[in-house]
Enzyme design. Structure first.
Site, PDB file in Angstrom:
ATOM      1  CB  SER A 263      -0.881   0.034   1.242  1.00  0.00           C
ATOM      2  OG  SER A 263      -1.669  -1.113   1.333  1.00  0.00           O
TER       3      SER A 263
HETATM    4  N1  SAH Z   1       0.146  -5.174   4.258  1.00  0.00           N
HETATM    5  C1  SAH Z   1       0.748  -5.643   3.054  1.00  0.00           C
HETATM    6  C2  SAH Z   1      -0.198  -5.505   1.883  1.00  0.00           C
HETATM    7  C3  SAH Z   1      -0.154  -6.720   1.042  1.00  0.00           C
HETATM    8  S1  SAH Z   1      -1.361  -6.874  -0.223  1.00  0.00           S
HETATM    9  C4  SAH Z   1       2.086  -4.968   2.822  1.00  0.00           C
HETATM   10  O1  SAH Z   1       2.433  -4.054   3.566  1.00  0.00           O
HETATM   11  O2  SAH Z   1       2.811  -5.394   1.940  1.00  0.00           O
HETATM   12  C5  SAH Z   1      -2.551  -7.936   0.523  1.00  0.00           C
HETATM   13  C6  SAH Z   1      -2.092  -9.300   0.920  1.00  0.00           C
HETATM   14  O3  SAH Z   1      -3.266  -9.996   1.403  1.00  0.00           O
HETATM   15  C7  SAH Z   1      -1.529 -10.175  -0.191  1.00  0.00           C
HETATM   16  O4  SAH Z   1      -0.254 -10.622   0.171  1.00  0.00           O
HETATM   17  C8  SAH Z   1      -2.526 -11.325  -0.307  1.00  0.00           C
HETATM   18  O5  SAH Z   1      -1.937 -12.566  -0.652  1.00  0.00           O
HETATM   19  C9  SAH Z   1      -3.123 -11.366   1.091  1.00  0.00           C
HETATM   20  N2  SAH Z   1      -4.431 -12.030   1.201  1.00  0.00           N
HETATM   21  C10 SAH Z   1      -5.462 -12.022   0.333  1.00  0.00           C
HETATM   22  N3  SAH Z   1      -6.491 -12.773   0.802  1.00  0.00           N
HETATM   23  C11 SAH Z   1      -6.094 -13.254   2.021  1.00  0.00           C
HETATM   24  C12 SAH Z   1      -6.703 -14.087   3.010  1.00  0.00           C
HETATM   25  N4  SAH Z   1      -7.923 -14.599   2.859  1.00  0.00           N
HETATM   26  N5  SAH Z   1      -5.996 -14.356   4.125  1.00  0.00           N
HETATM   27  C13 SAH Z   1      -4.733 -13.860   4.319  1.00  0.00           C
HETATM   28  N6  SAH Z   1      -4.109 -13.078   3.415  1.00  0.00           N
HETATM   29  C14 SAH Z   1      -4.774 -12.776   2.276  1.00  0.00           C
END
Ligand code: SAH
Length: 210
Positions: free
Chosen positions: A60
Protein backbone atom coordinates in the site's frame (compact mmCIF):
# COMPACT_ATOMS: atom_id res chain seq x y z
CA UNK A 1 17.81 8.66 -1.78
CA UNK A 2 17.18 5.88 0.75
CA UNK A 3 18.30 7.86 3.75
CA UNK A 4 16.74 8.99 6.98
CA UNK A 5 16.25 12.40 5.42
CA UNK A 6 14.12 10.97 2.63
CA UNK A 7 11.93 9.22 5.19
CA UNK A 8 11.63 12.37 7.25
CA UNK A 9 10.42 14.18 4.15
CA UNK A 10 7.90 11.42 3.51
CA UNK A 11 6.69 11.66 7.09
CA UNK A 12 6.32 15.43 6.74
CA UNK A 13 4.18 14.90 3.63
CA UNK A 14 2.03 12.46 5.59
CA UNK A 15 1.55 15.08 8.28
CA UNK A 16 0.53 17.63 5.68
CA UNK A 17 -1.91 15.09 4.24
CA UNK A 18 -3.67 14.93 7.61
CA UNK A 19 -1.94 12.22 9.70
CA UNK A 20 -1.91 13.55 13.25
CA UNK A 21 -0.64 10.71 15.45
CA UNK A 22 3.02 11.56 16.05
CA UNK A 23 3.77 7.93 16.98
CA UNK A 24 2.75 6.89 13.47
CA UNK A 25 4.68 9.73 11.84
CA UNK A 26 7.81 8.83 13.86
CA UNK A 27 7.63 5.14 13.15
CA UNK A 28 7.38 5.75 9.44
CA UNK A 29 10.67 7.60 9.65
CA UNK A 30 12.21 4.60 11.40
CA UNK A 31 11.08 1.72 9.17
CA UNK A 32 13.19 1.43 5.97
CA UNK A 33 10.40 0.91 3.42
CA UNK A 34 12.93 0.29 0.62
CA UNK A 35 13.99 -2.98 2.27
CA UNK A 36 10.47 -4.36 1.77
CA UNK A 37 10.33 -3.98 -1.99
CA UNK A 38 12.30 -5.21 -4.96
CA UNK A 39 15.69 -3.52 -5.34
CA UNK A 40 14.77 -2.36 -8.83
CA UNK A 41 11.96 -0.26 -7.33
CA UNK A 42 13.87 0.96 -4.26
CA UNK A 43 14.27 4.51 -5.59
CA UNK A 44 10.47 4.87 -5.55
CA UNK A 45 10.11 3.49 -2.04
CA UNK A 46 9.36 6.87 -0.44
CA UNK A 47 7.00 8.20 -3.10
CA UNK A 48 3.37 8.07 -2.09
CA UNK A 49 2.54 5.20 -4.43
CA UNK A 50 1.61 1.56 -4.10
CA UNK A 51 4.19 -0.78 -5.66
CA UNK A 52 4.21 -4.40 -6.89
CA UNK A 53 5.70 -6.92 -4.42
CA UNK A 54 5.37 -10.06 -6.56
CA UNK A 55 2.70 -12.77 -6.77
CA UNK A 56 0.27 -10.18 -8.17
CA UNK A 57 0.19 -8.31 -4.85
CA UNK A 58 1.01 -4.71 -3.94
CA UNK A 59 2.39 -2.81 -0.97
CA UNK A 60 0.00 0.00 0.00
CA UNK A 61 1.04 3.61 -0.46
CA UNK A 62 2.56 5.17 2.69
CA UNK A 63 -0.45 7.43 3.25
CA UNK A 64 -2.79 4.44 3.36
CA UNK A 65 -0.53 2.58 5.81
CA UNK A 66 -0.30 5.66 8.04
CA UNK A 67 -4.02 6.35 7.89
CA UNK A 68 -5.05 2.77 8.70
CA UNK A 69 -2.53 2.57 11.53
CA UNK A 70 -3.79 5.82 13.00
CA UNK A 71 -7.38 4.59 12.82
CA UNK A 72 -6.37 1.33 14.44
CA UNK A 73 -4.59 3.03 17.34
CA UNK A 74 -7.30 5.62 17.95
CA UNK A 75 -4.93 7.39 20.34
CA UNK A 76 -4.43 4.30 22.53
CA UNK A 77 -1.56 1.87 23.03
CA UNK A 78 -1.60 -0.75 20.27
CA UNK A 79 -1.84 -3.87 22.47
CA UNK A 80 -2.42 -7.16 20.67
CA UNK A 81 -2.99 -6.74 16.94
CA UNK A 82 -4.01 -9.15 14.19
CA UNK A 83 -3.00 -8.23 10.66
CA UNK A 84 -4.62 -9.97 7.71
CA UNK A 85 -2.60 -9.91 4.50
CA UNK A 86 1.07 -9.86 5.53
CA UNK A 87 2.27 -9.17 1.98
CA UNK A 88 5.85 -7.92 2.10
CA UNK A 89 5.64 -7.29 5.84
CA UNK A 90 5.88 -3.50 5.79
CA UNK A 91 2.66 -2.85 7.71
CA UNK A 92 3.75 -5.61 10.10
CA UNK A 93 7.02 -3.75 10.69
CA UNK A 94 5.18 -0.49 11.38
CA UNK A 95 2.98 -2.24 13.95
CA UNK A 96 5.97 -3.92 15.60
CA UNK A 97 7.86 -0.64 15.86
CA UNK A 98 4.82 0.88 17.55
CA UNK A 99 5.18 -1.77 20.23
CA UNK A 100 2.23 -3.93 19.25
CA UNK A 101 2.15 -7.67 19.88
CA UNK A 102 1.62 -8.67 16.25
CA UNK A 103 0.01 -11.73 14.69
CA UNK A 104 -0.12 -11.63 10.90
CA UNK A 105 -1.89 -14.03 8.53
CA UNK A 106 -1.00 -14.49 4.85
CA UNK A 107 -2.67 -16.94 2.45
CA UNK A 108 0.32 -17.28 0.09
CA UNK A 109 3.19 -19.33 1.53
CA UNK A 110 5.67 -17.78 -0.90
CA UNK A 111 4.62 -14.26 0.10
CA UNK A 112 4.94 -15.12 3.78
CA UNK A 113 8.52 -16.27 3.15
CA UNK A 114 9.29 -12.91 1.55
CA UNK A 115 7.82 -11.09 4.56
CA UNK A 116 9.85 -13.26 6.92
CA UNK A 117 13.04 -12.44 5.02
CA UNK A 118 12.25 -8.69 4.92
CA UNK A 119 11.45 -8.54 8.61
CA UNK A 120 14.62 -10.40 9.44
CA UNK A 121 16.63 -7.92 7.32
CA UNK A 122 15.20 -5.08 9.40
CA UNK A 123 15.81 -6.99 12.64
CA UNK A 124 12.09 -7.07 13.44
CA UNK A 125 11.67 -10.72 14.17
CA UNK A 126 9.09 -10.95 16.91
CA UNK A 127 5.87 -11.07 14.83
CA UNK A 128 3.94 -14.36 14.76
CA UNK A 129 3.52 -15.04 11.05
CA UNK A 130 0.77 -17.49 10.18
CA UNK A 131 0.07 -19.21 6.85
CA UNK A 132 -3.72 -19.29 6.69
CA UNK A 133 -7.00 -17.79 5.54
CA UNK A 134 -7.66 -14.44 7.20
CA UNK A 135 -11.44 -14.85 6.78
CA UNK A 136 -11.26 -17.06 9.86
CA UNK A 137 -9.14 -14.71 11.96
CA UNK A 138 -6.98 -16.42 14.57
CA UNK A 139 -9.32 -17.72 17.30
CA UNK A 140 -6.49 -19.32 19.29
CA UNK A 141 -4.88 -15.92 19.91
CA UNK A 142 -8.10 -13.85 20.28
CA UNK A 143 -9.30 -11.45 21.58
CA UNK A 144 -7.44 -8.64 19.78
CA UNK A 145 -7.26 -4.96 20.63
CA UNK A 146 -6.93 -4.24 16.95
CA UNK A 147 -7.46 -6.06 13.67
CA UNK A 148 -6.20 -4.59 10.42
CA UNK A 149 -6.91 -6.07 7.01
CA UNK A 150 -4.92 -5.03 3.96
CA UNK A 151 -6.99 -6.76 1.27
CA UNK A 152 -10.54 -5.84 0.29
CA UNK A 153 -13.41 -8.07 1.42
CA UNK A 154 -16.95 -8.01 0.01
CA UNK A 155 -18.28 -7.85 3.55
CA UNK A 156 -16.91 -7.97 7.07
CA UNK A 157 -16.07 -11.56 8.11
CA UNK A 158 -18.16 -12.30 11.20
CA UNK A 159 -15.26 -14.18 12.85
CA UNK A 160 -13.24 -10.97 13.00
CA UNK A 161 -15.93 -9.06 14.86
CA UNK A 162 -16.15 -11.96 17.31
CA UNK A 163 -12.39 -11.91 17.89
CA UNK A 164 -12.30 -8.23 18.89
CA UNK A 165 -11.76 -7.40 22.55
CA UNK A 166 -14.14 -4.94 24.11
CA UNK A 167 -12.93 -1.50 23.00
CA UNK A 168 -11.13 -3.21 20.10
CA UNK A 169 -11.08 -1.78 16.59
CA UNK A 170 -11.20 -3.42 13.18
CA UNK A 171 -9.98 -1.38 10.20
CA UNK A 172 -10.45 -2.83 6.72
CA UNK A 173 -11.36 -2.04 3.12
CA UNK A 174 -14.74 -3.31 1.94
CA UNK A 175 -15.95 -3.40 -1.64
CA UNK A 176 -15.52 -5.03 -5.02
CA UNK A 177 -12.89 -4.54 -7.72
CA UNK A 178 -14.39 -1.16 -8.72
CA UNK A 179 -15.50 0.59 -5.53
CA UNK A 180 -13.99 0.13 -2.07
CA UNK A 181 -14.12 2.15 1.13
CA UNK A 182 -12.20 1.99 4.35
CA UNK A 183 -14.38 0.92 7.27
CA UNK A 184 -13.80 1.06 10.98
CA UNK A 185 -15.67 -1.11 13.47
CA UNK A 186 -15.41 -0.71 17.22
CA UNK A 187 -16.72 -3.17 19.77
CA UNK A 188 -18.34 -1.25 22.63
CA UNK A 189 -20.52 -2.24 25.57
CA UNK A 190 -23.47 -1.01 23.52
CA UNK A 191 -22.55 -3.16 20.52
CA UNK A 192 -20.65 -2.60 17.28
CA UNK A 193 -20.15 0.96 16.09
CA UNK A 194 -19.25 1.21 12.44
CA UNK A 195 -18.20 4.02 10.16
CA UNK A 196 -17.54 4.14 6.44
CA UNK A 197 -14.59 6.36 5.58
CA UNK A 198 -12.77 7.36 2.40
CA UNK A 199 -12.54 5.40 -0.89
CA UNK A 200 -9.46 3.15 -1.25
CA UNK A 201 -8.00 0.60 -3.66
CA UNK A 202 -6.77 -2.80 -2.44
CA UNK A 203 -6.19 -6.25 -3.93
CA UNK A 204 -9.09 -8.60 -3.11
CA UNK A 205 -9.26 -10.83 -0.06
CA UNK A 206 -9.28 -14.35 -1.54
CA UNK A 207 -10.54 -17.57 0.02
CA UNK A 208 -8.30 -20.42 1.22
CA UNK A 209 -4.51 -20.58 1.15
CA UNK A 210 -1.90 -21.79 -1.28
N1 SAH B 1 0.15 -5.17 4.26
C1 SAH B 1 0.75 -5.64 3.05
C2 SAH B 1 -0.20 -5.50 1.88
C3 SAH B 1 -0.15 -6.72 1.04
S1 SAH B 1 -1.36 -6.87 -0.22
C4 SAH B 1 2.09 -4.97 2.82
O1 SAH B 1 2.43 -4.05 3.57
O2 SAH B 1 2.81 -5.39 1.94
C5 SAH B 1 -2.55 -7.94 0.52
C6 SAH B 1 -2.09 -9.30 0.92
O3 SAH B 1 -3.27 -10.00 1.40
C7 SAH B 1 -1.53 -10.18 -0.19
O4 SAH B 1 -0.25 -10.62 0.17
C8 SAH B 1 -2.53 -11.33 -0.31
O5 SAH B 1 -1.94 -12.57 -0.65
C9 SAH B 1 -3.12 -11.37 1.09
N2 SAH B 1 -4.43 -12.03 1.20
C10 SAH B 1 -5.46 -12.02 0.33
N3 SAH B 1 -6.49 -12.77 0.80
C11 SAH B 1 -6.09 -13.25 2.02
C12 SAH B 1 -6.70 -14.09 3.01
N4 SAH B 1 -7.92 -14.60 2.86
N5 SAH B 1 -6.00 -14.36 4.12
C13 SAH B 1 -4.73 -13.86 4.32
N6 SAH B 1 -4.11 -13.08 3.41
C14 SAH B 1 -4.77 -12.78 2.28
Amino acid sequence: MLSDRTRRRMSERLRQAGIEDTRVLDVMVEVPRHLFIDQALATRAYDDVSLPIGHGQTISQPLTVARMTELLLAGRTPGKVLEIGTGCGYQTAVLLKLGAEVYSIERLAAMLEIARRNLRATKLVHARLVHGDGHLGLPEAAPFDGIIMTAAARQVPEALIEQLAEGGRLVMPIGDEQVQHLWRFEKTQQGIQQSRLEPVKFVPLLPGRS
